[in-house]
Design a protein around this motif. Structure first.
Motif, PDB file in Angstrom:
ATOM      1  N   GLY A  77       0.727  -1.294   0.007  1.00 23.95           N
ATOM      2  CA  GLY A  77       0.007   0.108  -0.014  1.00 23.95           C
ATOM      3  C   GLY A  77       0.880   1.217   0.018  1.00 23.95           C
ATOM      4  N   PRO A 135       2.611   4.443  -1.480  1.00 18.20           N
ATOM      5  CA  PRO A 135       2.302   5.259  -2.725  1.00 18.20           C
ATOM      6  C   PRO A 135       3.643   5.318  -3.601  1.00 18.20           C
ATOM      7  CG  PRO A 135       2.717   6.920  -0.956  1.00 18.20           C
ATOM      8  CD  PRO A 135       2.648   5.333  -0.237  1.00 18.20           C
ATOM      9  N   ASN A 162      -3.342  13.591  -2.756  1.00 18.02           N
ATOM     10  CA  ASN A 162      -3.171  13.490  -1.349  1.00 18.02           C
ATOM     11  C   ASN A 162      -2.272  14.728  -0.958  1.00 18.02           C
ATOM     12  OD1 ASN A 162      -4.230  10.829  -0.813  1.00 18.02           O
ATOM     13  ND2 ASN A 162      -2.547  10.075  -2.308  1.00 18.02           N
ATOM     14  N   PRO A 204      -6.467  10.570  -3.859  1.00 15.67           N
ATOM     15  CA  PRO A 204      -5.224   9.714  -4.483  1.00 15.67           C
ATOM     16  C   PRO A 204      -5.352   9.831  -5.880  1.00 15.67           C
ATOM     17  CG  PRO A 204      -6.672   8.162  -3.693  1.00 15.67           C
ATOM     18  CD  PRO A 204      -7.454   9.502  -3.058  1.00 15.67           C
ATOM     19  N   ALA A 233      -1.361   6.685   4.483  1.00 18.52           N
ATOM     20  CA  ALA A 233      -2.819   6.347   4.063  1.00 18.52           C
ATOM     21  C   ALA A 233      -3.983   6.831   4.846  1.00 18.52           C
ATOM     22  CB  ALA A 233      -3.164   4.777   3.608  1.00 18.52           C
ATOM     23  N   GLU A 234      -5.004   7.195   4.291  1.00 21.25           N
ATOM     24  CA  GLU A 234      -5.983   7.766   5.309  1.00 21.25           C
ATOM     25  C   GLU A 234      -6.778   6.426   5.767  1.00 21.25           C
ATOM     26  OE1 GLU A 234      -8.906  11.050   3.464  1.00 21.25           O
ATOM     27  OE2 GLU A 234      -7.968  10.062   1.963  1.00 21.25           O
ATOM     28  N   ASN A 271     -10.516   4.652  -3.958  1.00 19.12           N
ATOM     29  CA  ASN A 271      -9.318   5.030  -3.363  1.00 19.12           C
ATOM     30  C   ASN A 271      -9.441   5.874  -1.925  1.00 19.12           C
ATOM     31  OD1 ASN A 271      -7.896   4.469  -5.626  1.00 19.12           O
ATOM     32  ND2 ASN A 271      -8.336   6.159  -6.734  1.00 19.12           N
ATOM     33  N   THR A 299     -11.473   5.756   1.869  1.00 18.46           N
ATOM     34  CA  THR A 299     -11.633   4.931   3.119  1.00 18.46           C
ATOM     35  C   THR A 299     -13.091   3.901   3.212  1.00 18.46           C
ATOM     36  OG1 THR A 299     -12.610   6.399   4.725  1.00 18.46           O
ATOM     37  CG2 THR A 299     -10.221   6.613   4.409  1.00 18.46           C
TER      38      THR A 299
END
Length: 725
Positions: free
Chosen positions: A111, A113, A307, A371, A408-409, A445, A447
């Motif tokens: 995960g 980026p 982001n 994202p 990541a969120e 992309n 949550t």
């Protein structure tokens, strides 16, 4: 839904018929490395680039097993900064190419980026020299690319550790690199040895760690940001051609010779330099706008970044002899000009500037991208109307910054102690210090990526177990039978021989909910309840609101919609007991039809009201258009994204906003209790998202509709976030 819905909306229908820059702190994020300690006992997750020299290669050693060797490499347990039982080895041969071990961390399935702009990456590797080894000339590196042949960003040599022979130790070797504003591609980490005799020159490695820290906020260059060229160079103008309309630059020094100079000299407040820009429109004409594509202004800015939180700060001035505050605004736009997709906008009314101000104040706007983004970023400053002699707006000192998010969120646990990872509130309303506790970012992309995530976080009925409220004509459709209450329709269920259509679809950065016919009917009718909706309600609730909660709260939702006649839409909250409140309707709008009594309809959702039940509302929405007008909204386009914000403070005051503009507020205590009274029973606070249709209790909504009119209509939800302080 609301128990007094009919009474209140009928009353409404009768009358209708008749700051300083937001601080963004950098956060460190761990970027997972597969098999970072080689504890699988092999090189799983890693790739090699072999030199094929005699004795060269790379592999993994079990330190426990190694103790039985005549000359074990290290003591047991592993010393220094190594970890676990296993460690790696790498050997080259002098005169041959480097032996390389590498991992593309952007594509290792963890995960991570791709390479991010304005971010500091730190790679740390435990490097060892065995008890019987000489020092090998190895190195570690950060590489932009999918392998070691990419662009080397930075390297660090083992020689910098100061190892001597026979060290029997591991020491941490670290390399860092900070990217610029424009980057692309993968990030690869590399461990290598340039040469070394294999019998004595092995290099050992273990405990590979990688972190990233956003180096923001960083400035995004704006051409002629203070208009100190004395011209509009760098800026483009959209002119209305109305009487007196236009945009130009004024020299404040020269202006002092006028009978009525607009500002003191030097320029007061947050203005800078000598020059400023004036923008004037004319009532009834389209907006007068100045804009700049910062991605293409020749100052090296890249395109819109994923982001990333963008913060636009503009110094806005009202002249000393201006009798009217012009309804000016600033916007962030995805596109090459002012006609692109509006990401966020806010108006001068948020500054509270009155006539004869003679001063400049900073107007702030922020927006955090998701994202998946592309294209240019444009800033726009405009005025929708205003008589030029009295209503001009002065702008100066335009500043734009960007701060990449790291990590990541997350959705969040719902408390300050269990926060979510995600953006801060968009407009800086009510100051700083808020913690994001729930981050519902809809889309593949985000949550809330799919129906599984939706099921885990939301329910498809209200807090009283009702999916077919008698005041609204559409039944809420559950996503599957497992989430359906007794008798509730669900997607795919066969009714009268026809499956219930899909009511919710996830796209990359948003979720759409739909209105659908049930049972294959060709006409939906309120009394028949044969229309389905994708409405939903959060399972998460706050135990109370206001002083009984003990925290200030912000609830922010970004949404747009394309509606059929007789639609019903609301973002609102209430509690687990309802009796004349407490309830806050952040927005409520429905498609009323008043054609026989005046010809006005609201089928497109152009009009709305923002009210509480039993509150001390200071903006009157007995006429929706009058209430909107009093808040500065001459027009409203629901097909464009708008951000609705609720602020409910622990001193029991509240304020409701759209796009940063206050549209409702209460000057007196508002108790989150039954009846909204100080002696009422405390209730919890629910978050409700209604995208529905029709009513058989409101005459102007009680009409049949051909199901073909539902086609192409949707409610589009980008995100909803809850903050506490």
């Amino acid at each position: 839904m609301k128990s007094n819905f009919c009474k209140r909306v009928c009353l409404i229908l009768e009358t209708v018929i008749c700051f300083s820059l937001l601080a963004i702190s950098a956060r460190a994020a761990t970027m997972p490395v597969v098999n970072s300690g080689f504890e699988t006992g092999d090189l799983t997750g890693w790739s090699t680039l072999a030199s094929t020299g005699y004795g060269t290669g790379t592999g993994v050693v079990n330190n426990v097993t190694d103790q039985s060797a005549t000359y074990p490499d290290f003591s047991n347990p592993l010393p220094g900064t190594a970890s676990g039982t296993y460690f790696g080895w790498i050997a080259g041969y002098e005169g041959h190419a480097a032996e390389v071990l590498y991992q593309d961390v952007s594509a290792n399935g963890q995960g991570n980026p791709t390479l991010q702009p304005n971010t500091t990456y730190t790679l740390t590797v435990a490097i060892g020299v065995g008890r019987y080894s000489t020092l090998n000339n190895g190195y570690i590196a950060l590489v932009n690319g999918t392998g070691p042949t990419g662009t080397v960003l930075a390297t660090a040599q083992v020689s910098t550790l100061g190892f001597s022979e026979y060290a029997n130790n591991f020491k941490d070797l670290t390399v860092t690199f900070t990217t610029g504003p424009t980057v692309s591609g993968d990030l690869t980490i590399e461990i290598a040895t340039a040469h070394g005799y294999p019998s004595t020159g092995d290099m050992f490695y273990d405990n590979v760690r990688l972190t990233s820290v956003a180096a923001g906020p960083y400035p995004v260059a704006v051409a002629n940001q203070g208009f100190e060229t004395g011209t509009m160079s760098g800026w483009s103008i959209v002119s209305t051609s109305g009487y007196g309309a236009g945009a130009s630059v004024i020299d404040d020094v020269t202006d002092q010779s006028n009978t009525y100079p607009r500002f003191a000299n030097p320029l007061p407040g947050t203005a800078a330099g000598t020059y400023y820009c004036s923008i004037t429109g004319y009532d009834g004409n389209p907006a007068e706008i100045v804009y700049q594509d910062v991605s293409a202004n020749g100052l090296g800015n890249g395109p819109l970044q994923p982001n990333t939180t963008y913060s636009l700060l503009v110094s806005v001035g009202i002249g000393r002899y201006s009798a009217v505050v012009n309804n000016a605004y600033i916007s962030l736009i995805n596109g090459t000009n002012s006609s692109g997709t509006v990401l966020a906008t806010t108006t001068v009314s948020t500054l509270g500037m009155g006539p004869y101000m003679g001063k400049f104040r900073d107007l702030l706007l922020t927006f955090t991208t998701g994202p998946s983004v592309s294209g240019d970023l444009t800033i726009a400053i405009g005025t929708t109307h205003g008589y030029p002699s009295t209503g001009f707006i002065a702008v100066d000192n335009v500043r734009l910054t960007a701060a990449p998010l790291t990590g990541a969120e997350t959705i969040g646990g719902g408390t300050i102690a269990t926060p979510a990872v995600g953006p801060q509130p968009t407009y800086g309303i009510d100051g700083t210090g808020f913690t994001l506790v729930k981050n519902w970012h809809f889309g593949t992309n985000g949550t809330i990526k799919n129906n599984t995530d939706l099921d885990a976080n939301f329910q498809f009925h209200d807090q009283f177990g009702t999916y077919h409220n008698p005041n609204v004509a559409a039944k809420i459709v559950a996503p599957d039978s497992a989430d359906a209450l007794s008798g509730q329709p669900y997607e795919g269920q066969v009714i009268s021989g026809v499956p219930v259509p899909t009511t919710r679809t996830f796209f990359s950065d948003y979720m759409q909910t739909y209105l659908v016919p049930l049972g294959g009917v060709t006409t939906v009718t309120p009394a028949s309840y044969n229309c389905g909706s994708g409405s939903f309600q959060a399972k998460f609730t706050l135990p109370n609101g206001g002083s009984l909660l003990g925290h200030d709260m912000i609830w922010e939702t970004r949404v747009r919609y394309v509606t059929p006649p007789y639609f019903y839409f609301a973002i609102w909250d209430s509690g687990n007991i309802w009796n004349k409140g407490a309830e806050m309707d952040l927005i409520e709008s429905f498609g009323y039809d008043n054609t026989p009594t005046g010809g006005n309809t609201n089928f497109q959702g152009l009009y709305w009201h923002s009210n509480t039940v039993s509150g001390t509302d200071q903006v009157t929405y007995n006429s929706w258009t009058d209430g909107m007008g009093a808040s500065g909204f001459a027009t409203y386009d629901p097909t464009q994204y708008h951000i609705w914000t609720m602020v409910y403070n622990k001193d029991n005051t509240y304020a409701l906003y759209v796009d940063g503009t206050k549209v409702q507020y209460g000057s007196g205590p508002y108790w989150w209790t039954v009846g909204a009274s100080s002696t009422g029973t405390p209730i919890n606070l629910s978050f409700i998202f209604d995208g529905s249709w029709g009513s058989n209790t409101i005459a102007s909504m009680d009409h049949p509709l051909a199901t073909s009119s539902l086609s192409g209509c949707y409610y589009e939800w980008n995100y909803s976030r809850v903050y506490l302080r």
